[in-house]
Design a protein around this motif. Structure first.
Motif, PDB file in Angstrom:
ATOM      1  N   GLN A  29       1.522  -8.483   7.203  1.00  0.00           N
ATOM      2  CA  GLN A  29       1.271  -9.310   6.081  1.00  0.00           C
ATOM      3  C   GLN A  29       0.032 -10.133   6.527  1.00  0.00           C
ATOM      4  O   GLN A  29       0.118 -10.825   7.609  1.00  0.00           O
ATOM      5  N   ALA A  30      -1.172 -10.064   5.763  1.00  0.00           N
ATOM      6  CA  ALA A  30      -2.198 -10.920   5.660  1.00  0.00           C
ATOM      7  C   ALA A  30      -2.600 -10.915   6.941  1.00  0.00           C
ATOM      8  O   ALA A  30      -3.565 -11.509   7.506  1.00  0.00           O
ATOM      9  N   THR A  31      -2.889  -9.559   7.608  1.00  0.00           N
ATOM     10  CA  THR A  31      -3.418  -9.390   8.858  1.00  0.00           C
ATOM     11  C   THR A  31      -4.421  -8.267   8.664  1.00  0.00           C
ATOM     12  O   THR A  31      -4.170  -7.232   8.266  1.00  0.00           O
ATOM     13  N   ALA A  32      -5.696  -8.469   9.198  1.00  0.00           N
ATOM     14  CA  ALA A  32      -6.676  -7.615   9.063  1.00  0.00           C
ATOM     15  C   ALA A  32      -6.536  -6.460   9.998  1.00  0.00           C
ATOM     16  O   ALA A  32      -5.951  -6.376  11.194  1.00  0.00           O
ATOM     17  N   MET A  33      -7.389  -5.488  10.021  1.00  0.00           N
ATOM     18  CA  MET A  33      -7.404  -4.382  10.914  1.00  0.00           C
ATOM     19  C   MET A  33      -7.613  -4.822  12.006  1.00  0.00           C
ATOM     20  O   MET A  33      -7.359  -3.933  13.005  1.00  0.00           O
ATOM     21  N   ASP A  34      -8.531  -5.697  12.567  1.00  0.00           N
ATOM     22  CA  ASP A  34      -8.986  -6.093  13.710  1.00  0.00           C
ATOM     23  C   ASP A  34      -7.753  -6.775  14.544  1.00  0.00           C
ATOM     24  O   ASP A  34      -7.655  -6.760  15.779  1.00  0.00           O
ATOM     25  N   GLY A  35      -6.906  -6.867  13.936  1.00  0.00           N
ATOM     26  CA  GLY A  35      -5.580  -7.509  14.580  1.00  0.00           C
ATOM     27  C   GLY A  35      -4.846  -6.482  15.392  1.00  0.00           C
ATOM     28  O   GLY A  35      -4.189  -6.908  16.335  1.00  0.00           O
ATOM     29  N   TRP A  36      -4.855  -5.262  15.395  1.00  0.00           N
ATOM     30  CA  TRP A  36      -4.777  -4.042  15.921  1.00  0.00           C
ATOM     31  C   TRP A  36      -5.362  -4.316  17.437  1.00  0.00           C
ATOM     32  O   TRP A  36      -4.627  -3.669  18.334  1.00  0.00           O
ATOM     33  N   GLY A  37      -6.503  -4.913  17.465  1.00  0.00           N
ATOM     34  CA  GLY A  37      -7.162  -5.083  18.855  1.00  0.00           C
ATOM     35  C   GLY A  37      -6.896  -3.829  20.082  1.00  0.00           C
ATOM     36  O   GLY A  37      -7.290  -2.729  19.749  1.00  0.00           O
ATOM     37  N   PRO A  38      -6.220  -4.543  21.204  1.00  0.00           N
ATOM     38  CA  PRO A  38      -6.243  -3.408  22.423  1.00  0.00           C
ATOM     39  C   PRO A  38      -5.281  -2.361  22.050  1.00  0.00           C
ATOM     40  O   PRO A  38      -5.601  -1.275  22.637  1.00  0.00           O
ATOM     41  N   HIS A  54      -5.926  -4.394   4.185  1.00  0.00           N
ATOM     42  CA  HIS A  54      -5.289  -4.725   2.825  1.00  0.00           C
ATOM     43  C   HIS A  54      -6.106  -5.350   1.747  1.00  0.00           C
ATOM     44  O   HIS A  54      -6.998  -6.081   2.248  1.00  0.00           O
ATOM     45  N   ARG A  55      -5.913  -5.077   0.698  1.00  0.00           N
ATOM     46  CA  ARG A  55      -6.632  -5.923  -0.430  1.00  0.00           C
ATOM     47  C   ARG A  55      -6.479  -7.249  -0.212  1.00  0.00           C
ATOM     48  O   ARG A  55      -5.288  -7.646   0.059  1.00  0.00           O
ATOM     49  N   GLY A  56      -7.505  -8.103  -0.534  1.00  0.00           N
ATOM     50  CA  GLY A  56      -7.427  -9.455  -0.169  1.00  0.00           C
ATOM     51  C   GLY A  56      -7.422 -10.039   1.030  1.00  0.00           C
ATOM     52  O   GLY A  56      -7.676 -11.380   1.387  1.00  0.00           O
ATOM     53  N   ILE A  57      -7.925  -9.093   2.099  1.00  0.00           N
ATOM     54  CA  ILE A  57      -7.872  -9.524   3.497  1.00  0.00           C
ATOM     55  C   ILE A  57      -9.068  -8.867   4.050  1.00  0.00           C
ATOM     56  O   ILE A  57      -9.613  -8.002   3.739  1.00  0.00           O
ATOM     57  N   GLY A  58      -9.798  -9.549   4.982  1.00  0.00           N
ATOM     58  CA  GLY A  58     -10.939  -9.313   5.793  1.00  0.00           C
ATOM     59  C   GLY A  58     -12.034  -8.806   5.017  1.00  0.00           C
ATOM     60  O   GLY A  58     -12.531  -9.429   3.815  1.00  0.00           O
ATOM     61  N   GLY A  59     -12.411  -7.669   4.900  1.00  0.00           N
ATOM     62  CA  GLY A  59     -13.590  -7.041   4.077  1.00  0.00           C
ATOM     63  C   GLY A  59     -13.111  -6.616   2.943  1.00  0.00           C
ATOM     64  O   GLY A  59     -14.331  -5.717   2.119  1.00  0.00           O
ATOM     65  N   SER A  60     -11.846  -6.417   2.523  1.00  0.00           N
ATOM     66  CA  SER A  60     -11.394  -5.830   1.368  1.00  0.00           C
ATOM     67  C   SER A  60     -11.543  -6.794   0.193  1.00  0.00           C
ATOM     68  O   SER A  60     -11.343  -8.191   0.403  1.00  0.00           O
ATOM     69  N   SER A  61     -11.705  -6.316  -1.045  1.00  0.00           N
ATOM     70  CA  SER A  61     -11.728  -7.224  -2.182  1.00  0.00           C
ATOM     71  C   SER A  61     -10.292  -7.490  -2.546  1.00  0.00           C
ATOM     72  O   SER A  61      -9.240  -6.663  -2.328  1.00  0.00           O
ATOM     73  N   ASN A  62     -10.158  -8.559  -3.553  1.00  0.00           N
ATOM     74  CA  ASN A  62      -8.788  -8.698  -4.154  1.00  0.00           C
ATOM     75  C   ASN A  62      -8.207  -7.794  -4.865  1.00  0.00           C
ATOM     76  O   ASN A  62      -7.016  -7.256  -4.855  1.00  0.00           O
ATOM     77  N   TYR A  68       0.177  -6.238  -5.787  1.00  0.00           N
ATOM     78  CA  TYR A  68       0.294  -6.763  -4.663  1.00  0.00           C
ATOM     79  C   TYR A  68       1.804  -6.632  -4.341  1.00  0.00           C
ATOM     80  O   TYR A  68       2.780  -7.498  -4.176  1.00  0.00           O
ATOM     81  N   THR A  69       2.257  -5.480  -4.323  1.00  0.00           N
ATOM     82  CA  THR A  69       3.754  -4.769  -4.001  1.00  0.00           C
ATOM     83  C   THR A  69       3.648  -3.830  -2.884  1.00  0.00           C
ATOM     84  O   THR A  69       2.502  -3.231  -2.663  1.00  0.00           O
ATOM     85  N   THR A  70       4.457  -3.717  -2.040  1.00  0.00           N
ATOM     86  CA  THR A  70       4.540  -2.805  -0.992  1.00  0.00           C
ATOM     87  C   THR A  70       4.316  -1.429  -1.472  1.00  0.00           C
ATOM     88  O   THR A  70       3.674  -0.526  -0.935  1.00  0.00           O
ATOM     89  N   ARG A  71       4.622  -1.105  -2.609  1.00  0.00           N
ATOM     90  CA  ARG A  71       4.822   0.369  -2.906  1.00  0.00           C
ATOM     91  C   ARG A  71       3.119   0.611  -3.604  1.00  0.00           C
ATOM     92  O   ARG A  71       2.655   1.565  -3.107  1.00  0.00           O
ATOM     93  N   LEU A  72       2.712  -0.231  -4.139  1.00  0.00           N
ATOM     94  CA  LEU A  72       1.228  -0.144  -4.466  1.00  0.00           C
ATOM     95  C   LEU A  72       0.294  -0.338  -3.467  1.00  0.00           C
ATOM     96  O   LEU A  72      -0.778   0.565  -3.518  1.00  0.00           O
ATOM     97  N   LEU A  73       0.598  -0.982  -2.385  1.00  0.00           N
ATOM     98  CA  LEU A  73      -0.157  -1.283  -1.098  1.00  0.00           C
ATOM     99  C   LEU A  73      -0.108  -0.014  -0.613  1.00  0.00           C
ATOM    100  O   LEU A  73      -1.117   0.611   0.219  1.00  0.00           O
ATOM    101  N   ALA A  74       0.905   0.838  -0.693  1.00  0.00           N
ATOM    102  CA  ALA A  74       0.863   2.052  -0.132  1.00  0.00           C
ATOM    103  C   ALA A  74       0.012   3.125  -0.673  1.00  0.00           C
ATOM    104  O   ALA A  74      -0.463   4.047  -0.043  1.00  0.00           O
ATOM    105  N   ALA A  75      -0.451   2.939  -2.241  1.00  0.00           N
ATOM    106  CA  ALA A  75      -0.985   3.654  -2.759  1.00  0.00           C
ATOM    107  C   ALA A  75      -2.503   3.259  -2.242  1.00  0.00           C
ATOM    108  O   ALA A  75      -3.492   4.149  -2.270  1.00  0.00           O
ATOM    109  N   ASP A  76      -2.950   2.239  -1.702  1.00  0.00           N
ATOM    110  CA  ASP A  76      -3.981   1.970  -1.075  1.00  0.00           C
ATOM    111  C   ASP A  76      -4.262   2.562   0.215  1.00  0.00           C
ATOM    112  O   ASP A  76      -5.195   2.977   0.531  1.00  0.00           O
ATOM    113  N   ALA A  77      -2.961   2.721   1.183  1.00  0.00           N
ATOM    114  CA  ALA A  77      -3.402   3.244   2.157  1.00  0.00           C
ATOM    115  C   ALA A  77      -3.827   4.784   2.129  1.00  0.00           C
ATOM    116  O   ALA A  77      -4.456   5.383   2.744  1.00  0.00           O
ATOM    117  N   ALA A  78      -2.916   5.416   0.998  1.00  0.00           N
ATOM    118  CA  ALA A  78      -3.318   6.641   0.480  1.00  0.00           C
ATOM    119  C   ALA A  78      -4.649   7.130   0.133  1.00  0.00           C
ATOM    120  O   ALA A  78      -5.325   8.030   0.416  1.00  0.00           O
TER     121      ALA A  78
END
Length: 258
Positions: A29-38, A54-62, A68-78
């Motif tokens: 939640q609200a964590t950018a890809m850089d948070g995976w770090g090491p 994720h949309r709305g986070i880091g370099g991604s647009s809103n 903003y539901t987990t199922r539609l965020l999965a469509a973003d991942a796809a």
């Protein structure tokens, strides 16, 4: 950094590193890809690691507020996998990222080779809610209050840059509120039986944000799952427990379809 287009044409920032079989990392939640770090760096020694904001986070647009539901965020991942020219990948989701990964495995069963879930849940579970203190800390966004819930003190002291990056993703209050709601409203319990991918569930015994009964129920609902209880670990075991890297490698080697 590269850009993938979501179904509503929102721009999703993504990056990849390493070579080998593709491994998609889905942040919490609200964590950018850089948070995976090491962890990303360690996994990239063995896989082609794909990360995204994720949309709305880091370099991604809103993008559209209604997505903003987990199922539609999965469509973003796809959409990110499509942009990376990947038909199927191993998928590793942490916290809300694990919730998103549930739907990715359900809605795109042939696109998920193996599934790794860390510190996550299938939805609300009576008697296994976050403690009051943990929830208040999460809502506060105060790094000083959150850090002990995620990481072992010695790890945080030894990795100040990774800790700071994890807790300080660029996001507006608007996006953070929608991420919080998406994670809170997730409910996939009745659909988890549809997951066909071999699944590794990693969960800390001291996770106050997602107590252990959540992982036990995930294990019961996902037929081809293996549960590993990590003694003393909190919510951030995907970072502060480097031994999980080897466990993930072993699991993928043993379970991944040829």
């Amino acid at each position: 950094m590269k850009i993938a287009l979501a179904p509503d044409d929102a721009e999703l920032a993504w990056a990849d590193e390493g070579s080998g079989e593709p491994l998609l990392l889905i942040a919490g939640q609200a964590t950018a890809m850089d948070g995976w770090g090491p962890t990303a760096a360690a996994l990239a020694q063995h896989f082609r690691v794909i990360r995204f904001d994720h949309r709305g986070i880091g370099g991604s647009s809103n993008g559209d507020a209604g997505r903003y539901t987990t199922r539609l965020l999965a469509a973003d991942a796809a959409a990110v996998l499509k942009a990376a020219n990947v038909d199927s990948a191993h998928v590793y989701g942490h916290s809300m990222g694990g919730r998103v990964a549930h739907w990715l495995a359900i809605d795109h069963p042939h696109g998920v080779r193996t599934l790794i879930l860390a510190a996550t849940s299938g939805g609300k579970l009576a008697g296994a809610e976050p403690t009051k203190y943990a929830m208040e800390a999460l809502v506060s966004g105060d790094m000083a209050r959150l850090e002990p819930l995620f990481f072992a003190p010695e790890w945080a002291a030894d990795h100040p840059d990774a800790t700071h990056t994890f807790f300080n993703s660029r996001a507006t209050a608007w996006a953070k509120a929608r991420h919080f709601r998406a994670s809170r409203d997730h409910d996939a319990w009745s659909r988890l039986g549809a997951i066909e991918s071999p699944t590794l569930i990693l969960h800390g015994t001291d996770d106050a944000l997602t107590p252990m009964p959540n992982a036990i129920q995930l294990h019961r609902h996902i037929r081809r799952s293996t549960l590993v209880k990590v003694p003393g670990a909190g919510h951030g075991l995907h970072l502060d427990r480097p031994e999980t890297i080897q466990w993930i490698r072993q699991f993928i080697a043993a379970k991944a379809p040829l």
